[in-house]
Design a protein around this motif. Structure first.
Motif, PDB file in Angstrom:
ATOM      1  N   THR A  85       0.591  -1.214  -0.293  1.00 42.01           N
ATOM      2  CA  THR A  85       0.158   0.010   0.112  1.00 42.01           C
ATOM      3  C   THR A  85       0.915   1.083  -0.007  1.00 42.01           C
ATOM      4  OG1 THR A  85      -1.513  -1.365   1.294  1.00 42.01           O
ATOM      5  CG2 THR A  85      -1.985   1.338   1.122  1.00 42.01           C
ATOM      6  N   LEU A  86       1.826   1.293   0.933  1.00 38.88           N
ATOM      7  CA  LEU A  86       2.724   2.605   1.040  1.00 38.88           C
ATOM      8  C   LEU A  86       3.454   2.729  -0.317  1.00 38.88           C
ATOM      9  CD1 LEU A  86       3.889   2.551   4.977  1.00 38.88           C
ATOM     10  CD2 LEU A  86       2.063   4.121   3.665  1.00 38.88           C
ATOM     11  N   GLU A  87       4.134   1.557  -0.811  1.00 38.73           N
ATOM     12  CA  GLU A  87       4.725   1.611  -2.031  1.00 38.73           C
ATOM     13  C   GLU A  87       3.855   2.510  -3.038  1.00 38.73           C
ATOM     14  OE1 GLU A  87       4.810  -0.843   0.099  1.00 38.73           O
ATOM     15  OE2 GLU A  87       6.903  -1.217   0.565  1.00 38.73           O
ATOM     16  N   GLN A  88       2.709   2.034  -3.183  1.00 42.30           N
ATOM     17  CA  GLN A  88       1.818   2.639  -4.037  1.00 42.30           C
ATOM     18  C   GLN A  88       1.597   4.152  -3.922  1.00 42.30           C
ATOM     19  OE1 GLN A  88      -1.926   0.581  -3.978  1.00 42.30           O
ATOM     20  NE2 GLN A  88      -2.921   1.676  -5.617  1.00 42.30           N
ATOM     21  N   TYR A  89       1.337   4.481  -2.671  1.00 44.12           N
ATOM     22  CA  TYR A  89       1.192   5.805  -2.757  1.00 44.12           C
ATOM     23  C   TYR A  89       2.401   6.772  -2.356  1.00 44.12           C
ATOM     24  CZ  TYR A  89      -3.765   4.802  -2.328  1.00 44.12           C
ATOM     25  OH  TYR A  89      -4.833   4.219  -2.402  1.00 44.12           O
ATOM     26  N   LEU A  90       3.422   6.356  -1.943  1.00 42.41           N
ATOM     27  CA  LEU A  90       4.646   7.113  -1.515  1.00 42.41           C
ATOM     28  C   LEU A  90       5.662   7.166  -2.626  1.00 42.41           C
ATOM     29  CD1 LEU A  90       5.428   6.522   1.977  1.00 42.41           C
ATOM     30  CD2 LEU A  90       4.352   8.351   1.409  1.00 42.41           C
ATOM     31  N   PRO A  91       6.306   8.292  -2.938  1.00 43.78           N
ATOM     32  CA  PRO A  91       7.627   8.546  -3.888  1.00 43.78           C
ATOM     33  C   PRO A  91       8.513   7.403  -3.049  1.00 43.78           C
ATOM     34  CG  PRO A  91       6.740  10.684  -2.871  1.00 43.78           C
ATOM     35  CD  PRO A  91       5.730   9.809  -2.271  1.00 43.78           C
ATOM     36  N   LYS A  92       9.419   7.154  -3.994  1.00 45.22           N
ATOM     37  CA  LYS A  92      10.506   6.416  -3.483  1.00 45.22           C
ATOM     38  C   LYS A  92      11.511   7.048  -2.338  1.00 45.22           C
ATOM     39  CE  LYS A  92      12.579   2.658  -5.627  1.00 45.22           C
ATOM     40  NZ  LYS A  92      14.128   2.221  -6.565  1.00 45.22           N
ATOM     41  N   ASP A  93      11.703   8.215  -2.492  1.00 46.04           N
ATOM     42  CA  ASP A  93      12.472   8.637  -1.351  1.00 46.04           C
ATOM     43  C   ASP A  93      11.763   8.823  -0.186  1.00 46.04           C
ATOM     44  OD1 ASP A  93      10.788  10.797  -2.054  1.00 46.04           O
ATOM     45  OD2 ASP A  93      12.032  12.425  -2.198  1.00 46.04           O
ATOM     46  N   LYS A  94      10.645   8.487   0.120  1.00 43.00           N
ATOM     47  CA  LYS A  94      10.034   8.273   1.251  1.00 43.00           C
ATOM     48  C   LYS A  94      10.216   7.013   1.726  1.00 43.00           C
ATOM     49  CE  LYS A  94       8.827  12.516   0.706  1.00 43.00           C
ATOM     50  NZ  LYS A  94       9.379  13.702   1.007  1.00 43.00           N
ATOM     51  N   HIS A  95      10.755   5.962   1.225  1.00 43.28           N
ATOM     52  CA  HIS A  95      10.853   4.769   1.618  1.00 43.28           C
ATOM     53  C   HIS A  95      12.151   4.670   2.387  1.00 43.28           C
ATOM     54  CE1 HIS A  95       8.619   2.825  -1.665  1.00 43.28           C
ATOM     55  NE2 HIS A  95       7.797   3.985  -1.228  1.00 43.28           N
ATOM     56  N   LEU A  96      12.453   4.810   3.646  1.00 43.01           N
ATOM     57  CA  LEU A  96      13.623   5.054   4.371  1.00 43.01           C
ATOM     58  C   LEU A  96      14.348   3.761   4.777  1.00 43.01           C
ATOM     59  CD1 LEU A  96      12.108   7.475   6.979  1.00 43.01           C
ATOM     60  CD2 LEU A  96      13.185   8.103   4.763  1.00 43.01           C
ATOM     61  N   GLY A  97      13.782   2.749   4.155  1.00 42.44           N
ATOM     62  CA  GLY A  97      14.428   1.267   4.360  1.00 42.44           C
ATOM     63  C   GLY A  97      14.256   0.513   5.500  1.00 42.44           C
ATOM     64  N   PRO A  98      15.150  -0.677   5.514  1.00 46.48           N
ATOM     65  CA  PRO A  98      15.037  -1.617   6.639  1.00 46.48           C
ATOM     66  C   PRO A  98      15.147  -0.951   8.019  1.00 46.48           C
ATOM     67  CG  PRO A  98      16.508  -2.086   5.481  1.00 46.48           C
ATOM     68  CD  PRO A  98      16.153  -0.969   4.798  1.00 46.48           C
ATOM     69  N   VAL A  99      14.470  -1.446   9.190  1.00 41.31           N
ATOM     70  CA  VAL A  99      14.779  -0.968  10.614  1.00 41.31           C
ATOM     71  C   VAL A  99      15.168  -1.989  11.278  1.00 41.31           C
ATOM     72  CG1 VAL A  99      13.485   0.178  12.437  1.00 41.31           C
ATOM     73  CG2 VAL A  99      12.605   0.674  10.294  1.00 41.31           C
ATOM     74  N   ASP A 100      16.377  -1.558  12.166  1.00 37.29           N
ATOM     75  CA  ASP A 100      16.774  -2.730  13.013  1.00 37.29           C
ATOM     76  C   ASP A 100      15.893  -2.492  14.334  1.00 37.29           C
ATOM     77  OD1 ASP A 100      18.178  -3.999  15.074  1.00 37.29           O
ATOM     78  OD2 ASP A 100      20.081  -2.735  14.901  1.00 37.29           O
ATOM     79  N   LEU A 101      15.142  -3.497  14.705  1.00 33.33           N
ATOM     80  CA  LEU A 101      14.269  -3.903  15.740  1.00 33.33           C
ATOM     81  C   LEU A 101      14.903  -4.354  16.887  1.00 33.33           C
ATOM     82  CD1 LEU A 101      11.483  -5.089  13.599  1.00 33.33           C
ATOM     83  CD2 LEU A 101      11.590  -2.651  14.426  1.00 33.33           C
ATOM     84  N   SER A 102      16.201  -4.445  16.965  1.00 35.11           N
ATOM     85  CA  SER A 102      16.653  -5.086  18.391  1.00 35.11           C
ATOM     86  C   SER A 102      16.484  -4.208  19.463  1.00 35.11           C
ATOM     87  CB  SER A 102      18.435  -5.557  18.013  1.00 35.11           C
ATOM     88  OG  SER A 102      19.062  -3.947  17.670  1.00 35.11           O
ATOM     89  N   GLY A 103      16.498  -4.684  20.582  1.00 29.38           N
ATOM     90  CA  GLY A 103      16.234  -4.263  21.654  1.00 29.38           C
ATOM     91  C   GLY A 103      14.750  -3.541  21.979  1.00 29.38           C
ATOM     92  N   LEU A 104      14.002  -3.811  20.904  1.00 32.87           N
ATOM     93  CA  LEU A 104      12.537  -3.267  21.111  1.00 32.87           C
ATOM     94  C   LEU A 104      11.877  -4.091  22.035  1.00 32.87           C
ATOM     95  CD1 LEU A 104      10.652  -1.159  19.984  1.00 32.87           C
ATOM     96  CD2 LEU A 104       9.967  -2.445  18.279  1.00 32.87           C
ATOM     97  N   GLU A 105      11.238  -3.543  22.854  1.00 28.72           N
ATOM     98  CA  GLU A 105      10.564  -4.222  24.021  1.00 28.72           C
ATOM     99  C   GLU A 105       9.177  -4.490  23.580  1.00 28.72           C
ATOM    100  OE1 GLU A 105       9.253  -4.366  28.549  1.00 28.72           O
ATOM    101  OE2 GLU A 105      10.789  -2.942  28.019  1.00 28.72           O
ATOM    102  N   ILE A 106       8.705  -5.481  23.255  1.00 26.55           N
ATOM    103  CA  ILE A 106       7.082  -5.981  22.868  1.00 26.55           C
ATOM    104  C   ILE A 106       6.345  -6.025  24.193  1.00 26.55           C
ATOM    105  CG2 ILE A 106       5.634  -7.218  21.513  1.00 26.55           C
ATOM    106  CD1 ILE A 106       7.772  -6.597  19.493  1.00 26.55           C
TER     107      ILE A 106
END
Ligand SMILES: Cc1cc2nc3c(=O)[nH]c(=O)nc-3n(C[C@H](O)[C@H](O)[C@H](O)COP(=O)(O)O)c2cc1C
Length: 508
Positions: free
Chosen positions: A66-87
């Motif tokens: 969905t986001l890929e469809q609506y957002l220009p490419k420069d708004k894709h900031l890439g993968p996120v390192d989720l280490s240490g994220l407390e769920i």
């Protein structure tokens, strides 16, 4: 903004710093996106984005792509390192525990004998918020109930001594074969009820030989739903028209490229209706927030017109029709026509058809039912000879029995749409529901003396009571007391004894 090449995984703590309207980032499916510029145009309004700003927004909101469809490419900031994220696990409420227990103990699907039974099971086992979203109507829900009531004001005039040994209820829609004159109409947010979302409908539609209309606001991505179809399977598309016509053009042309055979433009929703049952559930998903957050912005900041123009264009008008015709060769159908004047205009503009619909009673309360409008529409189209170029008329709203389908066909509808396809049993449930309609269809056609769809003619129904609308008319309580719904799921009227006890009988 960084280029694709130098994108390194962002740490989630970095994303968390962008949590307001001046800099609004979210994480979806492990990737970060900058939504700052897009936020005012978000279909669900700004409120829901702010709630998830700086956080992981995967679960409640978007189908992949969905986001890929609506957002220009420069708004894709890439993968996120989720280490240490407390769920932090959410504690399960008692209501949720009870619901899960009911879901485990739900009746075997074979015990469902009618579409109402599927509805009763869905009410019992779907998450509260999902049920509220699926089942709610606008305001006092008068139109939602009227959609059912209207069919009860039409009676049959069966013919006898016709050979009904063989019954054939196959037909066509826009020239495409369908095993019976129904189609699965667009209903948003299929994943609220089942993890496979709209794909359940795709699979079932193929298995049962009917056509599916893909909603703009599906939970699965458009491509996922098209990919789920088997070769040669016909699908239509429902379109909410975006104020940004470039987005709309892209969506329409992509759909055409993917083989979609009909474009159904929804014209009854320049603003979403107030569905209070849904709004009461403090339900943090897009479906509800399309209303609730827009409601907030109406009150607090921008006014009603601006609130809705962020997505569905309230400025859409007849002047736009030539543009739609210029960008696609797909047949164009208007979904949500509510009087003969507009049906005539659509035919005069050379469109392929109209759906007479009040959006399942979810938009304007006191809008008339599709079946009531059908009578006047067919009369006026015939009077002006506007059916000669293959213009087709469909209706939806309240169809739950094959008898309803036959009433619509007799009045001149080419096919009817069914929306309330609840998902308590996944795609097998949808298959079973369509099979039930087919069984009912065969019996009803035999009993009215119509071996084929062409034999279902206007003289076979009595519509003399059709326009006598009675709101909350007298109820037949004795009949209700004797009716036995599917056991174990309740029917919304409190516990029902399976059989009436002696004491109850004595008190009647
Ligand atoms: C849960 C739900 C979601 C819907 N979403 C859409 C939608 O996204 N676009 C649209 O044009 N109509 C939508 N509709 C309206 C249906 O396409 C259709 O007009 C209506 O459901 C028919 O009435 P029925 O549900 O009684 O069969 C929705 C209806 C329901 C019940």
């Amino acid at each position: 903004m960084s280029s694709d090449a130098d994108k390194r995984p962002l740490h989630h703590s970095e994303v968390a710093k962008h949590a307001d309207k001046d800099s609004l980032w979210v994480i979806v499916n492990g990737n970060a996106y900058d939504l700052t510029e897009f936020a005012p145009e978000h279909p669900g309004g700004m409120g829901i984005l702010l709630k998830y700003a700086g956080k992981d927004a995967t679960e409640p909101i978007h189908p992949p792509g969905t986001l890929e469809q609506y957002l220009p490419k420069d708004k894709h900031l890439g993968p996120v390192d989720l280490s240490g994220l407390e769920i932090v696990a959410k504690e399960e409420t008692q209501e949720e525990k009870d619901r899960k227990k009911r879901a485990e103990e739900k009746p075997p699907m074979d015990e469902c004998l009618s579409l109402y039974d599927f509805e009763a099971v869905a009410k019992s086992v779907l998450p509260v918020g999902a049920w509220a979203y699926y089942s709610s109507g606008a305001d006092d829900e008068i139109t939602m109930r009227e959609n059912r009531n209207a069919y009860q004001r039409i009676w049959f005039r069966p013919r006898i001594l016709r050979d009904v040994t063989t019954i054939d209820f196959s037909s066509t829609i826009l020239g495409h074969k369908t095993s019976l004159p129904i189609y699965i109409t667009a209903t948003a947010l299929g994943k609220l009820g089942h993890p496979e979302g709209e794909k359940n409908l795709t699979w079932a539609a193929h298995e049962q030989g009917v056509i599916q209309m893909i909603p703009t606001l599906a939970s699965c991505s458009f491509d996922e739903i098209v990919d789920a179809a088997k070769p040669g399977q016909v699908q239509f598309m429902q379109l909410y028209v975006n104020k940004d016509r470039e987005i709309t053009r892209k969506i329409v042309q992509h759909a055409e490229k993917r083989g979609i055979k009909g474009l159904f433009i929804t014209v009854d929703a320049p603003q979403l209706g107030r569905r209070e049952k849904d709004m009461r559930q403090k339900f943090a998903d897009e479906g509800s927030n399309v209303q609730r957050t827009q409601g907030e912005s109406v009150d607090k900041t921008q006014g009603a017109a601006r609130a809705i123009s962020s997505f569905i264009d309230p400025g859409l008008s007849w002047k736009d029709i030539p543009w739609f015709k210029s960008i696609t060769k797909m047949p164009i159908i208007l979904k949500g026509v509510q009087c003969w004047e507009d049906a005539v205009l659509a035919a005069e503009q050379g469109l392929a058809g109209v759906v007479l619909s009040n959006h399942g009673g979810r938009q304007l309360d006191f809008a008339r039912s599709g079946i009531e409008i059908l009578e006047e529409v067919m009369r006026e189209l015939r009077k002006r000879d506007l059916l000669k170029n293959g213009f087709e008329v469909y209706i939806d709203g309240g169809v739950r029995r094959a008898g309803d389908v036959l009433k619509a066909i007799a009045l001149g509808a080419k096919a009817v749409g069914i929306g309330h396809a609840y998902s308590a049993y996944g795609h097998e449930g949808v298959i079973k529901a369509i099979q039930i309609l087919k069984d009912e269809m065969e019996m009803n056609m035999r009993l009215i003396g119509a071996p084929t769809i062409q034999d279902v003619t206007p003289e076979m129904i009595d519509t003399s009571g059709l326009s006598n609308r009675l709101v909350d008319g007298a109820s037949d309580y004795l009949m209700r007391a004797n009716y036995e719904p599917l056991a174990g799921v309740g029917n919304g009227l409190g516990a029902q004894p399976r059989l009436i006890s002696k004491e109850t009988k004595a008190s009647l």
